[in-house]
Scaffold this motif. Sequence first.
Motif, short mmCIF file in Angstrom:
data_model
loop_
_atom_site.label_atom_id
_atom_site.label_comp_id
_atom_site.label_asym_id
_atom_site.label_seq_id
_atom_site.Cartn_x
_atom_site.Cartn_y
_atom_site.Cartn_z
N ASP A 125 0.84 -1.18 0.00
CA ASP A 125 0.00 0.00 0.00
C ASP A 125 0.88 1.25 0.00
OD1 ASP A 125 -2.59 1.10 0.02
OD2 ASP A 125 -3.24 -0.39 1.49
N PHE A 126 0.32 2.35 -0.50
CA PHE A 126 1.11 3.56 -0.65
C PHE A 126 1.69 4.08 0.66
CE2 PHE A 126 -1.70 4.06 -4.44
CZ PHE A 126 -0.70 4.19 -5.40
N VAL A 127 0.94 3.95 1.75
CA VAL A 127 1.34 4.63 2.98
C VAL A 127 2.68 4.11 3.50
CG1 VAL A 127 0.61 5.29 5.29
CG2 VAL A 127 -1.09 4.98 3.50
N SER A 154 -5.01 9.58 -9.32
CA SER A 154 -4.21 10.23 -10.36
C SER A 154 -4.09 11.73 -10.12
CB SER A 154 -4.82 9.96 -11.74
OG SER A 154 -6.12 10.51 -11.85
N TRP A 155 -5.08 12.31 -9.46
CA TRP A 155 -5.02 13.72 -9.06
C TRP A 155 -4.11 13.90 -7.85
CZ3 TRP A 155 -6.53 15.80 -4.34
CH2 TRP A 155 -6.58 17.19 -4.27
N ALA A 156 -4.31 13.07 -6.85
CA ALA A 156 -3.58 13.23 -5.59
C ALA A 156 -2.09 12.95 -5.75
CB ALA A 156 -4.17 12.31 -4.52
N MET A 157 -1.74 12.04 -6.66
CA MET A 157 -0.35 11.62 -6.80
C MET A 157 0.39 12.36 -7.92
SD MET A 157 0.08 9.64 -4.37
CE MET A 157 -1.12 10.68 -3.52
N HIS A 158 -0.20 13.43 -8.41
CA HIS A 158 0.47 14.19 -9.47
C HIS A 158 1.69 14.90 -8.88
CE1 HIS A 158 1.14 16.70 -12.92
NE2 HIS A 158 0.10 16.19 -13.55
N PRO A 159 2.87 14.75 -9.51
CA PRO A 159 4.08 15.43 -9.01
C PRO A 159 3.91 16.95 -8.91
CG PRO A 159 4.64 13.79 -10.68
CD PRO A 159 3.14 13.91 -10.67
N PHE A 160 2.90 17.49 -9.58
CA PHE A 160 2.60 18.91 -9.54
C PHE A 160 2.54 19.43 -8.11
CE2 PHE A 160 -0.96 22.00 -9.14
CZ PHE A 160 -0.45 23.05 -9.88
N TRP A 161 2.00 18.62 -7.19
CA TRP A 161 1.81 19.08 -5.82
C TRP A 161 3.12 19.23 -5.08
CZ3 TRP A 161 -2.59 21.08 -6.05
CH2 TRP A 161 -3.66 20.47 -6.71
N GLY A 194 -10.03 20.55 4.88
CA GLY A 194 -10.03 19.30 5.65
C GLY A 194 -8.94 18.36 5.21
N ALA A 195 -8.67 18.32 3.89
CA ALA A 195 -7.64 17.44 3.36
C ALA A 195 -6.26 17.83 3.88
CB ALA A 195 -7.65 17.48 1.83
N LEU A 196 -6.01 19.12 4.03
CA LEU A 196 -4.73 19.57 4.55
C LEU A 196 -4.52 19.10 5.99
CD1 LEU A 196 -4.36 23.24 3.24
CD2 LEU A 196 -3.16 21.20 2.46
N VAL A 197 -5.59 19.11 6.77
CA VAL A 197 -5.50 18.67 8.16
C VAL A 197 -5.20 17.18 8.23
CG1 VAL A 197 -6.76 18.35 10.33
CG2 VAL A 197 -7.01 20.48 9.02
N ALA A 201 1.87 16.31 7.65
CA ALA A 201 2.86 15.44 8.30
C ALA A 201 2.71 15.44 9.82
CB ALA A 201 4.27 15.90 7.93
N HIS A 202 2.08 16.48 10.41
CA HIS A 202 1.77 16.56 11.84
C HIS A 202 3.00 16.77 12.73
CE1 HIS A 202 -2.35 15.44 10.95
NE2 HIS A 202 -1.92 14.37 10.32
N GLU A 203 4.14 16.17 12.40
CA GLU A 203 5.35 16.32 13.18
C GLU A 203 6.49 16.71 12.25
OE1 GLU A 203 6.04 12.75 15.37
OE2 GLU A 203 4.28 12.99 16.65
N PRO A 204 7.50 17.40 12.79
CA PRO A 204 8.58 17.92 11.93
C PRO A 204 9.28 16.85 11.08
CG PRO A 204 8.69 18.89 14.12
CD PRO A 204 7.63 17.85 14.18
N ASP A 205 9.54 15.69 11.66
CA ASP A 205 10.29 14.66 10.93
C ASP A 205 9.39 13.64 10.24
OD1 ASP A 205 12.66 15.82 11.78
OD2 ASP A 205 12.70 14.63 13.63
N ALA A 206 8.08 13.81 10.36
CA ALA A 206 7.15 12.84 9.79
C ALA A 206 7.00 13.06 8.28
CB ALA A 206 5.80 12.93 10.47
N VAL A 207 6.56 12.01 7.60
CA VAL A 207 6.33 12.08 6.16
C VAL A 207 4.83 12.17 5.93
CG1 VAL A 207 6.70 10.96 3.93
CG2 VAL A 207 8.38 10.66 5.76
N SER A 208 4.37 13.16 5.20
CA SER A 208 2.94 13.34 4.95
C SER A 208 2.41 12.20 4.09
CB SER A 208 2.69 14.67 4.24
OG SER A 208 3.23 14.63 2.93
N TYR A 209 1.09 12.02 4.12
CA TYR A 209 0.49 10.97 3.30
C TYR A 209 0.76 11.17 1.81
CZ TYR A 209 -2.06 9.02 7.30
OH TYR A 209 -2.38 8.42 8.49
N PRO A 210 0.57 12.37 1.26
CA PRO A 210 0.87 12.53 -0.18
C PRO A 210 2.32 12.20 -0.52
CG PRO A 210 -0.43 14.37 0.61
CD PRO A 210 -0.03 13.60 1.82
N GLU A 211 3.26 12.62 0.33
CA GLU A 211 4.67 12.33 0.05
C GLU A 211 4.94 10.83 0.16
OE1 GLU A 211 8.52 12.70 -1.13
OE2 GLU A 211 6.90 14.18 -1.28
N ARG A 212 4.30 10.17 1.11
CA ARG A 212 4.44 8.71 1.21
C ARG A 212 4.00 8.04 -0.09
NH1 ARG A 212 4.41 6.16 6.36
NH2 ARG A 212 4.67 7.65 8.08
#
Length: 476
Positions: A125-127, A154-161, A194-197, A201-212
Amino acid sequence: MEEEGYQNSGNEPLHVLMFPWLAHGHISAYAELSIRLAQKGTKVSFFSTPLNIAKIKPLFASRQVPQIQLLQLPLPKVAGLPPEIESTSDLPMHLTPLFNKAVDGLEAPFEKLLAEICPDCVIFDFVQWWAGRAAAKFGAASVTFSTLGAAFISWAMHPFWRLYGNGLTAEDLIQQPSDYPSRAVTLRLFEAAGALVVNGAHEPDAVSYPERCLRGIDACDIVAVKTCAELEGKYVEYFGKVTGKPVVPLGPLLSPHVSEGKADSDVMTWLDKQSMGSVVYVSFGSQCFLSREEIAEVALGLEASGQPFLWALHSLSSWLPEGFVERLGKRGIVVRGWVPQREVLAHLGVGSLMTHCGWNSIMEGLSNGLVLIASPMQLDQSHNARLIVLELNVGNEVGRGKDGTFEREEICKAVRMVMGDEGREMRAKAKEIGHMFKNKILKDGGSQDEYMTHFVDHLHLLKPSVRLQKGKEIQH
């Protein structure tokens, strides 16, 4: 590590290790894919934590596919995370960072597992993006399998973000990459906020869901998606362009309909007494919990619609408006807890599904030819709602306040529109898609079988190429 099931033998078939995200909808989709791969002669190892393995084990047993090996490792302990939480269905939102940290703690044990069982391919899985990196380390191919639809992913995983980095705002998110296939399938401002919340990443060293997710795609050989070209063909094609990787649709992956028991329950008895196609089945999924205010607005909107309904309520039933149940009489049923959803959706008395627009719920509703009343709550659900309403024309979306609040008048309006004369065309379209599922996709030898055959062919092609590449690296 503990294991059950398949034991190694001399002449091994293609061996695939499945590693779903620790959420019910993801685990069940990976389980269905595992069963179908095993039926195609593939050796499957299914990996998760002990509580999740215990929950999914009866499904494998009921389908009688003995060549699936169940592997389990405990979720690493993290201070502040209760030990009984092994799935997002039991996870309070504020503990999400701790849960993600615990899952990431599986990386080293997962690598040890790979060294022990030596699979040809890891489907992850992506996460848990690092699973693809681990697979490459041990000479295995890897596939990221998305249980979400192609329009969203395909929208969420666009490198554009990635261009925005940590400066991404809600106003940015309501825009779209210029080459995205639809102007209609997009977010509203309150949904973007809501999506941003949720995805931060929530924490400085954490990886956000989109980046994961982006890292998972970077690491894999193939991307697989739980969808079908009949519904999302242009988005599957677009996803391939976005990722630069082969994107393989796997079909809806709906399990064969079998009786879930309790066919003579009060629910089914009540349904048997309703007119054909008259009932609105209301379900917001197992992980969407409505607030007291939202429950009241939905309840009073359903009551005002005058339409028979069956509501599977996972929030507190004590939050229903005073006198609501008594006023309904026999016109509506509110069920707190388990409902035989597959049987309910297939019942001739049910004509529409009011849904949070989770991808699996949409597939189940459409496969039964039901018109949909879209009430998206979070994540991919907004894109799914726009797809079914504005592109497929098989539903109507409940209007919301500017801040996303439910309003009883909008609930009533959406139900009446779908079930009345105004909804005749979309009900006909929904039935047409239901016939397509039955006669083209899900029938024996239909496109669902073709999708799986095509996927297995891809996996076999990966096996020798990965081994060859590994041999070249060793030589160097």
